[in-house]
Motif scaffolding. Structure first.
Motif, PDB file in Angstrom:
ATOM      1  N   MET A   1     -41.943 -43.604   4.263  1.00 38.25           N
ATOM      2  CA  MET A   1     -43.279 -43.639   3.659  1.00 38.25           C
ATOM      3  C   MET A   1     -44.126 -42.427   4.057  1.00 38.25           C
ATOM      4  SD  MET A   1     -46.166 -46.635   4.029  1.00 38.25           S
ATOM      5  CE  MET A   1     -45.065 -47.941   3.500  1.00 38.25           C
ATOM      6  N   PHE A   2     -44.097 -42.089   5.366  1.00 32.69           N
ATOM      7  CA  PHE A   2     -44.897 -40.958   5.862  1.00 32.69           C
ATOM      8  C   PHE A   2     -44.018 -39.803   6.342  1.00 32.69           C
ATOM      9  CE2 PHE A   2     -47.522 -44.764   6.571  1.00 32.69           C
ATOM     10  CZ  PHE A   2     -48.698 -44.387   5.945  1.00 32.69           C
ATOM     11  N   ARG A   3     -42.743 -39.836   5.996  1.00 32.82           N
ATOM     12  CA  ARG A   3     -41.788 -38.876   6.557  1.00 32.82           C
ATOM     13  C   ARG A   3     -42.164 -37.436   6.216  1.00 32.82           C
ATOM     14  NH1 ARG A   3     -36.609 -36.578   5.768  1.00 32.82           N
ATOM     15  NH2 ARG A   3     -35.205 -36.888   7.539  1.00 32.82           N
ATOM     16  N   GLN A   4     -42.433 -37.157   4.946  1.00 29.87           N
ATOM     17  CA  GLN A   4     -42.746 -35.786   4.553  1.00 29.87           C
ATOM     18  C   GLN A   4     -44.058 -35.322   5.153  1.00 29.87           C
ATOM     19  OE1 GLN A   4     -40.434 -33.975   3.082  1.00 29.87           O
ATOM     20  NE2 GLN A   4     -41.761 -32.203   3.394  1.00 29.87           N
ATOM     21  N   GLU A   5     -45.014 -36.237   5.240  1.00 30.73           N
ATOM     22  CA  GLU A   5     -46.299 -35.885   5.865  1.00 30.73           C
ATOM     23  C   GLU A   5     -46.095 -35.510   7.328  1.00 30.73           C
ATOM     24  OE1 GLU A   5     -50.617 -37.909   6.984  1.00 30.73           O
ATOM     25  OE2 GLU A   5     -49.310 -38.916   5.536  1.00 30.73           O
ATOM     26  N   ALA A   6     -45.247 -36.259   8.031  1.00 30.33           N
ATOM     27  CA  ALA A   6     -44.959 -35.967   9.432  1.00 30.33           C
ATOM     28  C   ALA A   6     -44.327 -34.585   9.575  1.00 30.33           C
ATOM     29  CB  ALA A   6     -44.035 -37.039  10.014  1.00 30.33           C
ATOM     30  N   ILE A   7     -43.393 -34.274   8.706  1.00 34.46           N
ATOM     31  CA  ILE A   7     -42.739 -32.964   8.746  1.00 34.46           C
ATOM     32  C   ILE A   7     -43.740 -31.845   8.469  1.00 34.46           C
ATOM     33  CG2 ILE A   7     -41.066 -31.490   7.515  1.00 34.46           C
ATOM     34  CD1 ILE A   7     -39.312 -34.025   7.222  1.00 34.46           C
ATOM     35  N   GLU A   8     -44.628 -32.056   7.499  1.00 37.50           N
ATOM     36  CA  GLU A   8     -45.618 -31.027   7.150  1.00 37.50           C
ATOM     37  C   GLU A   8     -46.597 -30.784   8.293  1.00 37.50           C
ATOM     38  OE1 GLU A   8     -45.692 -28.977   4.710  1.00 37.50           O
ATOM     39  OE2 GLU A   8     -43.929 -29.854   3.727  1.00 37.50           O
ATOM     40  N   ILE A   9     -46.982 -31.848   9.000  1.00 33.22           N
ATOM     41  CA  ILE A   9     -47.896 -31.697  10.138  1.00 33.22           C
ATOM     42  C   ILE A   9     -47.252 -30.819  11.208  1.00 33.22           C
ATOM     43  CG2 ILE A   9     -48.723 -32.995  12.162  1.00 33.22           C
ATOM     44  CD1 ILE A   9     -49.834 -35.065  10.242  1.00 33.22           C
ATOM     45  N   ILE A  10     -45.965 -31.034  11.458  1.00 34.13           N
ATOM     46  CA  ILE A  10     -45.265 -30.219  12.444  1.00 34.13           C
ATOM     47  C   ILE A  10     -45.163 -28.776  11.965  1.00 34.13           C
ATOM     48  CG2 ILE A  10     -43.067 -29.859  13.624  1.00 34.13           C
ATOM     49  CD1 ILE A  10     -42.702 -32.952  13.496  1.00 34.13           C
ATOM     50  N   ARG A  11     -44.824 -28.596  10.698  1.00 30.31           N
ATOM     51  CA  ARG A  11     -44.714 -27.228  10.167  1.00 30.31           C
ATOM     52  C   ARG A  11     -46.020 -26.454  10.309  1.00 30.31           C
ATOM     53  NH1 ARG A  11     -41.602 -28.640   4.445  1.00 30.31           N
ATOM     54  NH2 ARG A  11     -39.471 -28.758   5.264  1.00 30.31           N
ATOM     55  N   LYS A  12     -47.149 -27.145  10.102  1.00 33.87           N
ATOM     56  CA  LYS A  12     -48.462 -26.493  10.216  1.00 33.87           C
ATOM     57  C   LYS A  12     -48.756 -26.038  11.648  1.00 33.87           C
ATOM     58  CE  LYS A  12     -50.707 -29.089   6.470  1.00 33.87           C
ATOM     59  NZ  LYS A  12     -51.699 -30.161   6.181  1.00 33.87           N
ATOM     60  N   ALA A  13     -48.072 -26.647  12.623  1.00 36.27           N
ATOM     61  CA  ALA A  13     -48.326 -26.332  14.033  1.00 36.27           C
ATOM     62  C   ALA A  13     -47.427 -25.214  14.558  1.00 36.27           C
ATOM     63  CB  ALA A  13     -48.135 -27.588  14.883  1.00 36.27           C
ATOM     64  N   ILE A  14     -46.610 -24.634  13.684  1.00 42.14           N
ATOM     65  CA  ILE A  14     -45.672 -23.593  14.119  1.00 42.14           C
ATOM     66  C   ILE A  14     -46.338 -22.221  14.040  1.00 42.14           C
ATOM     67  CG2 ILE A  14     -43.475 -22.464  13.636  1.00 42.14           C
ATOM     68  CD1 ILE A  14     -42.502 -25.164  12.499  1.00 42.14           C
ATOM     69  N   THR A  15     -46.278 -21.483  15.145  1.00 44.37           N
ATOM     70  CA  THR A  15     -46.828 -20.132  15.212  1.00 44.37           C
ATOM     71  C   THR A  15     -45.732 -19.178  15.671  1.00 44.37           C
ATOM     72  OG1 THR A  15     -47.474 -20.284  17.546  1.00 44.37           O
ATOM     73  CG2 THR A  15     -49.043 -21.134  15.907  1.00 44.37           C
ATOM     74  N   GLU A  16     -46.092 -17.911  15.852  1.00 44.13           N
ATOM     75  CA  GLU A  16     -45.115 -16.925  16.332  1.00 44.13           C
ATOM     76  C   GLU A  16     -44.640 -17.246  17.742  1.00 44.13           C
ATOM     77  OE1 GLU A  16     -43.484 -14.421  14.770  1.00 44.13           O
ATOM     78  OE2 GLU A  16     -44.350 -15.477  13.054  1.00 44.13           O
ATOM     79  N   PRO A 328     -36.796 -52.207  16.435  1.00 42.14           N
ATOM     80  CA  PRO A 328     -37.199 -50.926  15.822  1.00 42.14           C
ATOM     81  C   PRO A 328     -37.783 -51.089  14.423  1.00 42.14           C
ATOM     82  CG  PRO A 328     -35.118 -50.649  16.948  1.00 42.14           C
ATOM     83  CD  PRO A 328     -35.435 -52.114  17.007  1.00 42.14           C
ATOM     84  N   GLU A 329     -37.225 -51.987  13.630  1.00 39.88           N
ATOM     85  CA  GLU A 329     -37.756 -52.225  12.281  1.00 39.88           C
ATOM     86  C   GLU A 329     -39.185 -52.761  12.346  1.00 39.88           C
ATOM     87  OE1 GLU A 329     -34.923 -54.861  10.590  1.00 39.88           O
ATOM     88  OE2 GLU A 329     -33.387 -53.306  10.294  1.00 39.88           O
ATOM     89  N   LYS A 330     -39.440 -53.660  13.299  1.00 38.80           N
ATOM     90  CA  LYS A 330     -40.777 -54.249  13.439  1.00 38.80           C
ATOM     91  C   LYS A 330     -41.787 -53.218  13.940  1.00 38.80           C
ATOM     92  CE  LYS A 330     -38.887 -58.861  14.336  1.00 38.80           C
ATOM     93  NZ  LYS A 330     -38.562 -59.860  15.389  1.00 38.80           N
ATOM     94  N   ILE A 331     -41.349 -52.359  14.857  1.00 38.14           N
ATOM     95  CA  ILE A 331     -42.243 -51.312  15.369  1.00 38.14           C
ATOM     96  C   ILE A 331     -42.617 -50.344  14.251  1.00 38.14           C
ATOM     97  CG2 ILE A 331     -42.344 -49.289  16.888  1.00 38.14           C
ATOM     98  CD1 ILE A 331     -40.707 -50.916  18.933  1.00 38.14           C
ATOM     99  N   LEU A 332     -41.631 -49.897  13.489  1.00 39.95           N
ATOM    100  CA  LEU A 332     -41.892 -48.979  12.376  1.00 39.95           C
ATOM    101  C   LEU A 332     -42.840 -49.612  11.356  1.00 39.95           C
ATOM    102  CD1 LEU A 332     -41.379 -46.415  10.702  1.00 39.95           C
ATOM    103  CD2 LEU A 332     -39.304 -47.521   9.820  1.00 39.95           C
ATOM    104  N   LYS A 333     -42.582 -50.859  11.005  1.00 39.68           N
ATOM    105  CA  LYS A 333     -43.430 -51.560  10.035  1.00 39.68           C
ATOM    106  C   LYS A 333     -44.866 -51.663  10.538  1.00 39.68           C
ATOM    107  CE  LYS A 333     -43.510 -55.890   7.314  1.00 39.68           C
ATOM    108  NZ  LYS A 333     -44.726 -56.560   7.773  1.00 39.68           N
ATOM    109  N   GLN A 334     -45.034 -51.998  11.828  1.00 39.44           N
ATOM    110  CA  GLN A 334     -46.371 -52.119  12.419  1.00 39.44           C
ATOM    111  C   GLN A 334     -47.107 -50.777  12.372  1.00 39.44           C
ATOM    112  OE1 GLN A 334     -47.911 -54.970  14.971  1.00 39.44           O
ATOM    113  NE2 GLN A 334     -49.336 -53.946  13.589  1.00 39.44           N
ATOM    114  N   TYR A 335     -46.397 -49.708  12.728  1.00 40.83           N
ATOM    115  CA  TYR A 335     -47.019 -48.383  12.765  1.00 40.83           C
ATOM    116  C   TYR A 335     -47.441 -47.935  11.364  1.00 40.83           C
ATOM    117  CZ  TYR A 335     -47.681 -43.485  14.208  1.00 40.83           C
ATOM    118  OH  TYR A 335     -48.203 -42.236  14.485  1.00 40.83           O
ATOM    119  N   GLU A 336     -46.583 -48.155  10.384  1.00 38.31           N
ATOM    120  CA  GLU A 336     -46.929 -47.784   9.013  1.00 38.31           C
ATOM    121  C   GLU A 336     -48.114 -48.598   8.505  1.00 38.31           C
ATOM    122  OE1 GLU A 336     -42.687 -46.152   7.229  1.00 38.31           O
ATOM    123  OE2 GLU A 336     -43.217 -48.265   6.892  1.00 38.31           O
TER     124      GLU A 336
END
Length: 375
Positions: A1-16, A328-336
């Protein structure tokens, strides 16, 4: 559900210089923090994202460039300046760097990089050896000496020693080093014998036989051991990594314990440390003055019972490693559900009494935790 958003947040934090702690590049978070960039990089390895992997390599090299004379890896680097800790040094900066650097070398099979980093990896391992102090096999961390830098655990901590074992194991595999393999095996045995109550264990491996005899058996690994005895509280991060690295534990009893904590708190955003410390408790004195900028460890907050998605992610990975999938399924569901309900995505931590999203926004730690949950 939030996978691509999570990846994009990390990409935005990448510098030289590498992966910063947060996509919001401000304050103390606009640095290449060893543990943050390495855990984030590990998530990048799992999801096989080329941009994150490139950022990880930059982080590895930036931190290696500033390795101290004794082999210590800096806690963080900013503008070509390194910090090794404020009140005390950070044991887990060195361990996480070795662990994830070796994971990256295994992933990429870059022989040139592998050869160029060998001396630095072995120097970092030598530094960890010097932190045993009594030369008996376990590293000793000062109060405030790891990620939970404003908390109360110290001494022979579960978290730091499991990470040290992982560092030894990974380096032994990358460089096909039989001596390191033996040391890694001995380290794993020491952790198993000293942090998990087992009446069939070996007395010769015990660091503190008197304290071990007095401590009550738990369904999890103890948080730490010191000269004055055991800290029997639950350290979620340390236990998560122990599960992931296949330490012996009664998974049924461990799962029952987690379900019990869930029933007490009435949600699956489990606390990083349990039980919570309150004013008047013996450990409150250690908490109330241990901070740099402002006191964050009110009950149910920050390290003192706060819930950190990054370590819930490691817990999910560890439980799956042991064949446990329902929690793990319950934790993921709760977080989402929380991110949908609160409209706050990838905040640093949640208070466990009111489930308030708190701390830094767009944190790579939390985005990585989500990716670990979904892997």
């Amino acid at each position: 559900m939030f996978r691509q958003e999570a990846i994009e947040i990390i990409r935005k934090a990448i510098t030289e210089e590498g992966i910063l702690a947060s996509a919001q590049q401000r304050d103390n978070y606009a640095r290449v923090w060893a543990r943050d960039s390495m855990m984030t990089g590990y998530a990048g390895i799992l999801v096989n994202d080329e941009e994150i992997l490139a950022g990880l390599e930059k982080s590895v090299l930036t931190l290696a460039k500033h390795q101290a004379e004794n082999g210590q890896i800096p806690s963080n680097v900013v503008n070509d300046k390194a910090s090794y800790g404020t009140h005390v040094g950070r044991t887990d900066a060195t361990t996480w760097w070795i662990v994830t650097t070796c994971e990256y070398l295994t992933k990429t099979q870059n022989q040139e990089l592998k050869n160029s980093l060998k001396e630095k990896i072995y120097k970092a391992l030598s530094c960890l050896k010097s932190w045993e102090y009594n030369q008996r096999g376990l590293v000793y961390s000062p109060l405030g000496g790891n990620w939970a830098d404003e908390y109360v655990t110290s001494g022979y901590t579960l978290y730091d020693n499991v990470l040290r074992y992982w560092a030894l194991k990974n380096a032994a595999e990358v460089y096909d080093d039989e001596t390191l393999k033996t040391v890694a095996g001995n380290t794993k045995n020491l952790i198993q014998e000293n942090f998990y109550k087992n009446e069939n264990g070996s007395d010769s491996a015990k660091y503190h036989e008197t304290a071990y005899a007095k401590v009550t058996a738990k369904p999890y690994f103890y948080a730490s051991l010191n000269a004055n005895g055991y800290d029997g509280r639950f350290d979620l991060a340390g236990n998560a990594l122990a599960l992931l690295l296949d330490f012996d534990v009664d998974t049924n009893a461990f799962s029952e314990f987690l379900n019990g904590v869930k029933e007490e708190f009435r949600h699956w955003m489990l606390p990083a440390f349990y039980p919570v410390i309150f004013p008047g408790d013996d450990d409150w004195r250690l908490l109330e003055n241990n901070y740099s900028y402002s006191f964050k460890n009110e009950p149910y907050h920050f390290h003192n019972g706060g819930s950190w998605p990054i370590f819930l992610g490691w817990l999910c990975l560890g439980l799956k490693q042991k064949g446990v999938t329902d929690i793990p399924e319950k934790i993921l569901k709760q977080y989402e559900e929380l991110m949908n309900e609160k409209g706050e995505h990838f905040r640093e931590y949640y208070s466990t009494d009111q489930l308030l999203p708190l701390g830094t926004e767009q944190l790579c730690f939390s985005a990585s935790g989500y990716l670990l949950m979904t892997y």
